[in-house]
Design an enzyme around this catalytic site. Structure first.
Site, short mmCIF file in Angstrom:
data_model
loop_
_atom_site.label_atom_id
_atom_site.label_comp_id
_atom_site.label_asym_id
_atom_site.label_seq_id
_atom_site.Cartn_x
_atom_site.Cartn_y
_atom_site.Cartn_z
N SER A 121 7.35 29.66 -28.82
CA SER A 121 6.80 30.36 -27.66
C SER A 121 6.01 31.61 -28.06
O SER A 121 5.02 31.51 -28.77
CB SER A 121 7.93 30.69 -26.68
OG SER A 121 7.43 31.04 -25.41
N ASP B 45 8.02 24.43 -23.50
CA ASP B 45 8.44 25.53 -24.37
C ASP B 45 9.48 25.09 -25.40
O ASP B 45 10.48 24.45 -25.07
CB ASP B 45 9.03 26.63 -23.49
CG ASP B 45 9.11 27.97 -24.20
OD1 ASP B 45 9.78 28.03 -25.24
OD2 ASP B 45 8.51 28.93 -23.70
#
Length: 535
Positions: free
Chosen positions: A58, A240
Site C-alpha cells: 500500500s 490492497d
C-alpha cells in the site's frame, strides 16, 4: 553529513549488521513519509547499501517503488529524497484522481468510471513513475536488491498476489493459483502495480487484472489475455496488499526461506488503539414518520406530479389551438409540465430500483425485508445503516488487520532463523515504555519532545494526501528518530559483547548511532519540527 559520503561496499560484502531486508507497511501517506524517514536514516548510517530485500504494501509501495526506480536511474539518495518528498507534499492523490475520473473517456465510451484506475493515472504522471514498465526492474543489473516484492491481495482465493523481482529467475510472479508469465509481467505498468497494492476497501473498487491495467500499443490487452490463459479470462480482482499482510513480512519469510536470512527491519505505521470502534449515539428522537409513510408520500407525490403534468400539457395545447399562445406561456405551461413529468419519472425510477434491491435480498437471503422495514421510522432505519457501515469499515480497516498482524508477527517470532535478526521500527516505539531498558541505559529513554513526536505521527489519519507540510515533516522525522532508537535498542539487547570497545564489529556503528541519538533526543528539539541531524 553527506548522503553520499559512504562508498559502496565491495561485491558480496555487507556492513556490520549483515544483509538487510526491509518490510514497508501500508498506511497511506503516513506510511509513505515514515518509510522515507527510515530510508533516509539508513542512508545516513551507511546501511542502505546493505539492503538485499524489499517487501512493500500500500503506502509503503508508493515509497518503495519510487526508491527502486531512482536506483534504476542511478540517482543518489539525496536527489531521490528531494524529488519524492516534494511529490508527497504537493500531490493529493484522491483529489487529482477525482478530477480525472471521467476526463479520458471518449464520447460514447462504454468504459465505466473507476477511481482506482484514475489513481493509477496519477501515479503514472512524470512527477512519480511515468509510463515505466515492470520489465525495467525484472531485466536490470543496476538494482542491488536480490528480492523486490510489491504485494496485493487477489479476491478469487483471498491470497497474496506478488509482483516480484527475484534473483532466481524462476520465482513465481502472482501466486501459486494465478501465475503471471514473465513475458506478460514485463509489460505491466509500474503505476498500476502501485494502484493495486494501495487499493484499500471502502475507498476504492477492485482493480481488475489484466483488463483494467494499461498495456502498451506494442503489447495490447488481447495479447496479454492470450498468454495468461483461461484463469484470467474474466479478470482477477486485486485490492490492497494489507488485507492479507499489511506489513509485507510473510513475503520476505518465503523469499529467504532457503537462503541465509537477512536482518529484517519492519517499518510499520500500524497504530495501537484501545477502542477500534465506538457505537454512535442514537438520534434524540425516533420520530414518527415510517418507511411505509415515506412510501405513501412518494406515491402521492408521483400521482400529483403526473396529474399536474397532464393538466398543464392539456391546457397548453388548448391555448396553442386557440391561437392565443404568447411567449410567457412557455413558462406558464411547457416548463412546469416538463418539471412535473420529470418528478413523476424520477419517483417511478427510484421505486423500480428499490424493488430491484428488495428482489435481490429475497434471492440472496430468501427473506422479504419490506414487511418488517416498513414499520421502522426514518431515524431508526438511518441509524441501522450508520451502525452497519461504521462497524463494517472498522472490521475491514482495524479488527481484521489487527488479527492478521498478530498472526504474522507470531509466525515471525516463532521462526528461529530470525532470532536476533528482527528490528521492529514501529511508529509507536518512541512513546512505548521500556522500564528495564531505561533503568539499565538511562541515556536511551526518549525525552518528552520525542514521545510527543511519536504520538503526533501515530495520530495522523490514513489518507493519500497531506493538508500541511508540517504533517510530512512530523511523520518523516518520526521515521528517522524511531529507527535510530530501535537500532540502538537492538544492539544493546541482541549484540552484547560486540559493540562495547573499539575493534569490535558493531563499535563504529554503535558510536555513530549514539551521536545521532544525542542530537535527536536533545531537549531543544521541538515536536512537529524536523530534528537536527549530526553533520
Amino acid at each position: 553529513m553527506s548522503d553520499d559520503a559512504t562508498p559502496p561496499p565491495a561485491p558480496g560484502s555487507h556492513g556490520p549488521l549483515g544483509p538487510l531486508a526491509l518490510a514497508l507497511s501500508g498506511g497511506g501517506y503516513r506510511a509513505a513519509a515514515f518509510h522515507l524517514g527510515t530510508l533516509r536514516f539508513l542512508d545516513r548510517m551507511g546501511l542502505l547499501r546493505d539492503v538485499a530485500g524489499l517487501s512493500t504494501v500500500s503506502g509503503g509501495t508508493i515509497t518503495g517503488m519510487a526508491w527502486a526506480v531512482s536506483m534504476l536511474d542511478g540517482k543518489p539518495f539525496s536527489e531521490f529524497y528531494d524529488a519524492y518528498s516534494t511529490y508527497l507534499k504537493q500531490t493529493n492523490v484522491i483529489h487529482e484522481a477525482l478530477e480525472g475520473l471521467t476526463t479520458h473517456r471518449a464520447h460514447g465510451s462504454h468504459s465505466w468510471a473507476s477511481l482506482i484506475r484514475s489513481a493509477a493515472d496519477v501515479y503514472a504522471r512524470p512527477s512519480l513513475l511515468g509510463d515505466r514498465r515492470f520489465g525495467e526492474l525484472l531485466d536490470t543489473d543496476k538494482l542491488p536488491l536480490h528480492e523486490v516484492i510489491f504485494n496485493t491481495t487477489e479476491f478469487h482465493s483471498g491470497l497474496d498476489f506478488r509482483f516480484r523481482r527475484s534473483a532466481p529467475s524462476q520465482a513465481i510472479l502472482g501466486n501459486g493459483r494465478h501465475r503471471v508469465p514473465r513475458s506478460v509481467a514485463q509489460h505491466i505498468r509500474l503505476a498500476d502495480m502501485v494502484a493495486a497494492s494501495s487499493c484499500f476497501p471502502g475507498g476504492f473498487e477492485p482493480l481488475i487484472f489484466p483488463q483494467q491495467f494499461h498495456w502498451p500499443q506494442s503489447y495490447p490487452l488481447p495479447a496479454a489475455l492470450q498468454e495468461l490463459g483461461a484463469d484470467f479470462a474474466h479478470g482477477l480482482p486485486l485490492m490492497d496488499g494489507g488485507i492479507y499482510d499489511n506489513q509485507g513480512i510473510d513475503s520476505l519469510l518465503l523469499a529467504f526461506k532457503t537462503r541465509t536470512p537477512p536482518t529484517l527491519i519492519i517499518s510499520d505505521v500500524s497504530t495501537e488503539s484501545s477502542e477500534l470502534y465506538n457505537v454512535p449515539k442514537n438520534p434524540t428522537s425516533r420520530g414518527w414518520v415510517t418507511l411505509q409513510g415515506v412510501s405513501w408520500m412518494g406515491w402521492g407525490l408521483f400521482f400529483l406530479a403526473l396529474v399536474s403534468a397532464l393538466i398543464l400539457a392539456w391546457s397548453g395545447a388548448a391555448a396553442a389551438r386557440a391561437g392565443d399562445w404568447k411567449w410567457q406561456d412557455y413558462f406558464l405551461y411547457l416548463v412546469p409540465s416538463v418539471l412535473s413529468a420529470s418528478v413523476a419519472a424520477g419517483l417511478f425510477w427510484v421505486r423500480r430500483r428499490l424493488n430491484d434491491v428488495n428482489a435481490l435480498l429475497r434471492k440472496q437471503m430468501e427473506v422479504d425485508a419490506w414487511p418488517s422495514f416498513r414499520k421502522l421510522t426514518v431515524n431508526e432505519f438511518s441509524q441501522m445503516l450508520v451502525l452497519r457501515i461504521g462497524s463494517l469499515l472498522a472490521l475491514t480497516s482495524s479488527v481484521f488487520m489487527k488479527r492478521v498482524r498478530g498472526l504474522i508477527f507470531k509466525n515471525l517470532y516463532r521462526t528461529s532463523e530470525y532470532t536476533g535478526r528482527r528490528i521492529s521500527n514501529l511508529i509507536s516505539k518512541l512513546s512505548t515504555e521500556d522500564a528495564p531498558l531505561f533503568a539499565e541505559y538511562p541515556w536511551i529513554q526518549p525525552k518528552p519532545h520525542l514521545v510527543k513526536l511519536g504520538q503526533q505521527a501515530s495520530q495522523m489519519a490514513t489518507t493519500l494526501w497531506f493538508t500541511q507540510d508540517d504533517q510530512f515533516v512530523t511523520v518523516e522525522s518520526a521515521g528517522e528518530a524511531t529507527l535510530c532508537y530501535v537500532l540502538l535498542r537492538h544492539i544493546l539487547k541482541q549484540h552484547k559483547g560486540r559493540y562495547e570497545t573499539a575493534g569490535l564489529p558493531l563499535f563504529d556503528l554503535f558510536e555513530r548511532l549514539r551521536k545521532e541519538w544525542a542530537v535527536f533526543n536533545q531537549e531543544a528539539s521541538v515536536s512537529g519540527v524536523q530534528p537536527k541531524v549530526a553533520a
